[in-house]
Scaffold this motif. Structure first.
Motif, PDB file in Angstrom:
ATOM      1  N   PRO A 132       0.828  -1.208   0.000  1.00 36.45           N
ATOM      2  CA  PRO A 132       0.000   0.000   0.000  1.00 36.45           C
ATOM      3  C   PRO A 132       0.863   1.258   0.000  1.00 36.45           C
ATOM      4  O   PRO A 132       2.009   1.237   0.470  1.00 36.45           O
ATOM      5  CB  PRO A 132      -0.806  -0.115   1.297  1.00 36.45           C
ATOM      6  CG  PRO A 132      -0.710  -1.545   1.708  1.00 36.45           C
ATOM      7  CD  PRO A 132       0.603  -2.041   1.201  1.00 36.45           C
ATOM      8  N   ASP A 133       0.304   2.339  -0.494  1.00 36.63           N
ATOM      9  CA  ASP A 133       1.059   3.592  -0.569  1.00 36.63           C
ATOM     10  C   ASP A 133       1.526   4.082   0.795  1.00 36.63           C
ATOM     11  O   ASP A 133       2.561   4.747   0.900  1.00 36.63           O
ATOM     12  CB  ASP A 133       0.203   4.681  -1.228  1.00 36.63           C
ATOM     13  CG  ASP A 133       0.429   4.747  -2.724  1.00 36.63           C
ATOM     14  OD1 ASP A 133       1.326   4.060  -3.224  1.00 36.63           O
ATOM     15  OD2 ASP A 133      -0.310   5.497  -3.394  1.00 36.63           O
ATOM     16  N   ASN A 134       0.747   3.783   1.847  1.00 37.21           N
ATOM     17  CA  ASN A 134       1.120   4.311   3.154  1.00 37.21           C
ATOM     18  C   ASN A 134       2.157   3.463   3.878  1.00 37.21           C
ATOM     19  O   ASN A 134       2.536   3.786   5.011  1.00 37.21           O
ATOM     20  CB  ASN A 134      -0.118   4.521   4.036  1.00 37.21           C
ATOM     21  CG  ASN A 134      -0.933   3.260   4.229  1.00 37.21           C
ATOM     22  OD1 ASN A 134      -0.627   2.221   3.647  1.00 37.21           O
ATOM     23  ND2 ASN A 134      -1.966   3.330   5.057  1.00 37.21           N
ATOM     24  N   LEU A 135       2.628   2.388   3.261  1.00 41.10           N
ATOM     25  CA  LEU A 135       3.745   1.632   3.843  1.00 41.10           C
ATOM     26  C   LEU A 135       5.042   2.282   3.382  1.00 41.10           C
ATOM     27  O   LEU A 135       5.293   2.409   2.184  1.00 41.10           O
ATOM     28  CB  LEU A 135       3.715   0.171   3.398  1.00 41.10           C
ATOM     29  CG  LEU A 135       4.769  -0.728   4.059  1.00 41.10           C
ATOM     30  CD1 LEU A 135       4.401  -0.988   5.511  1.00 41.10           C
ATOM     31  CD2 LEU A 135       4.904  -2.044   3.319  1.00 41.10           C
ATOM     32  N   PRO A 136       5.902   2.719   4.304  1.00 44.41           N
ATOM     33  CA  PRO A 136       7.105   3.461   3.905  1.00 44.41           C
ATOM     34  C   PRO A 136       8.156   2.572   3.242  1.00 44.41           C
ATOM     35  O   PRO A 136       8.189   1.359   3.443  1.00 44.41           O
ATOM     36  CB  PRO A 136       7.626   4.014   5.237  1.00 44.41           C
ATOM     37  CG  PRO A 136       7.111   3.068   6.269  1.00 44.41           C
ATOM     38  CD  PRO A 136       5.767   2.608   5.762  1.00 44.41           C
ATOM     39  N   ALA A 137       9.000   3.220   2.458  1.00 42.36           N
ATOM     40  CA  ALA A 137      10.141   2.545   1.837  1.00 42.36           C
ATOM     41  C   ALA A 137      11.384   2.918   2.638  1.00 42.36           C
ATOM     42  O   ALA A 137      11.862   4.053   2.562  1.00 42.36           O
ATOM     43  CB  ALA A 137      10.286   2.969   0.376  1.00 42.36           C
ATOM     44  N   VAL A 138      11.886   1.961   3.405  1.00 42.13           N
ATOM     45  CA  VAL A 138      12.944   2.239   4.375  1.00 42.13           C
ATOM     46  C   VAL A 138      14.151   1.355   4.103  1.00 42.13           C
ATOM     47  O   VAL A 138      14.023   0.163   3.832  1.00 42.13           O
ATOM     48  CB  VAL A 138      12.433   1.992   5.818  1.00 42.13           C
ATOM     49  CG1 VAL A 138      13.505   2.322   6.842  1.00 42.13           C
ATOM     50  CG2 VAL A 138      11.181   2.822   6.077  1.00 42.13           C
ATOM     51  N   ALA A 139      15.331   1.946   4.195  1.00 39.36           N
ATOM     52  CA  ALA A 139      16.575   1.201   3.996  1.00 39.36           C
ATOM     53  C   ALA A 139      16.848   0.285   5.182  1.00 39.36           C
ATOM     54  O   ALA A 139      16.378   0.522   6.298  1.00 39.36           O
ATOM     55  CB  ALA A 139      17.737   2.178   3.822  1.00 39.36           C
ATOM     56  N   ASP A 140      17.614  -0.771   4.932  1.00 43.15           N
ATOM     57  CA  ASP A 140      18.024  -1.660   6.016  1.00 43.15           C
ATOM     58  C   ASP A 140      18.925  -0.909   6.989  1.00 43.15           C
ATOM     59  O   ASP A 140      19.916  -0.283   6.583  1.00 43.15           O
ATOM     60  CB  ASP A 140      18.777  -2.868   5.459  1.00 43.15           C
ATOM     61  CG  ASP A 140      19.249  -3.792   6.557  1.00 43.15           C
ATOM     62  OD1 ASP A 140      18.423  -4.547   7.092  1.00 43.15           O
ATOM     63  OD2 ASP A 140      20.450  -3.730   6.889  1.00 43.15           O
ATOM     64  N   LEU A 141      18.605  -0.964   8.263  1.00 44.35           N
ATOM     65  CA  LEU A 141      19.307  -0.181   9.278  1.00 44.35           C
ATOM     66  C   LEU A 141      20.762  -0.601   9.428  1.00 44.35           C
ATOM     67  O   LEU A 141      21.667   0.238   9.515  1.00 44.35           O
ATOM     68  CB  LEU A 141      18.578  -0.299  10.622  1.00 44.35           C
ATOM     69  CG  LEU A 141      19.211   0.441  11.799  1.00 44.35           C
ATOM     70  CD1 LEU A 141      19.260   1.936  11.535  1.00 44.35           C
ATOM     71  CD2 LEU A 141      18.421   0.151  13.080  1.00 44.35           C
ATOM     72  N   GLU A 142      21.009  -1.908   9.457  1.00 42.78           N
ATOM     73  CA  GLU A 142      22.368  -2.380   9.708  1.00 42.78           C
ATOM     74  C   GLU A 142      23.327  -2.031   8.572  1.00 42.78           C
ATOM     75  O   GLU A 142      24.424  -1.510   8.800  1.00 42.78           O
ATOM     76  CB  GLU A 142      22.353  -3.895   9.934  1.00 42.78           C
ATOM     77  CG  GLU A 142      21.662  -4.315  11.207  1.00 42.78           C
ATOM     78  CD  GLU A 142      21.563  -5.820  11.322  1.00 42.78           C
ATOM     79  OE1 GLU A 142      21.963  -6.336  12.388  1.00 42.78           O
ATOM     80  OE2 GLU A 142      21.110  -6.473  10.377  1.00 42.78           O
TER      81      GLU A 142
END
Length: 259
Positions: A132-142
């Motif tokens: 869904p559009d409201n799910l963010p696109a986030v980089a892997d933290l580690e």
């Protein structure tokens, strides 16, 4: 007859778009956009071999300080990036680092600097097929944290800076009007590029690790670019981000188990 299930049909076979099979690529894959940049990146690896070149996807596999690494070009934009990531994952890739170029959106970011994306605004259509559009696109933290640590270390005393924060992943290079760019500036985004959000989304869905580091090719807020001219600062930035990414992979690999 039944409707095709692409996930089932693409497992265990030669991948349709990238032209490779399991064993051809490493668990760690660098992802430049431009196929010609794979040639540059391959020079930083030992015992490197050209594995495949099909369409926009050109792949080398070799070693960096004993760690097996591949580099595959994605082409431009989210659709071809998602295809490359999916097919590479089908044949064993687990950690992806996009090596890109970008346009800066803030005054303190100069051409030739490096920008590490922590998350991306999804101004593209590919991710809509996954989440869904409201799910963010986030980089892997580690992996992203390792990129930041290595980049800060390597840039100390050098003539470029390292920045990190939220990027805009846009679908249309020429559709970005001055009004649109100003909107992104006002949102305090760091830069614009064209692939990160799709990579992060595919990695999230498949339980893999995705990160992005970009060399700055232009500054849209200051109206600075090298269009029509050779951009030596960008060329140097691509070399810097390659060194950072490879060293980050080496340290990440030896710092912990993958999963």
């Amino acid at each position: 007859m039944s409707v095709v299930n692409k996930s089932e049909r693409t497992n265990g076979i030669k991948q349709y778009h990238i032209g490779m099979v399991e064993g051809d690529v490493a668990e760690y894959v660098l992802l430049p956009g431009d196929p010609f940049r794979t040639d540059i990146i391959a020079q930083y690896m030992d015992d490197v071999e050209l594995v495949a070149h099909k369409r926009e996807h050109k792949t080398y596999t070799g070693y960096y300080k004993g760690v097996r690494v591949s580099v595959t070009s994605t082409g431009m934009g989210c659709p071809s990036t998602a295809i490359a990531a999916e097919e590479l994952a089908n044949i064993g890739a687990k950690v992806f680092i996009r090596l890109g170029s970008c346009a800066a959106l803030q005054d303190d970011i100069n051409i030739g600097d490096l920008v590490i994306t922590t998350a991306a605004m999804k101004n593209e259509g590919t991710s809509k097929f996954y989440v869904p559009d409201n799910l963010p696109a986030v980089a892997d933290l580690e992996v992203t944290s390792e990129l930041i640590r290595v980049a800060k270390e390597m840039s100390t005393g050098q003539d470029y800076q390292v920045h990190w924060g939220i990027s805009s992943t846009d679908d249309s290079f020429y559709g970005e009007t001055p009004e649109w760019i100003q909107k992104l500036i006002d949102l305090n985004l760091k830069n614009i590029e064209m692939e990160a959000s799709a990579l992060f989304t595919v990695c999230h869905r498949r339980g893999l690790k995705g990160a992005t580091i970009c060399a700055v090719a232009a500054n849209h807020k200051r109206g600075e670019n090298f269009w029509g001219k050779r951009n030596i600062l960008l060329e140097q930035g691509i070399e810097k981000e390659t060194e950072v990414a490879l060293e980050a992979i080496y340290r990440f690999h030896h710092g912990k188990n993958l999963f």
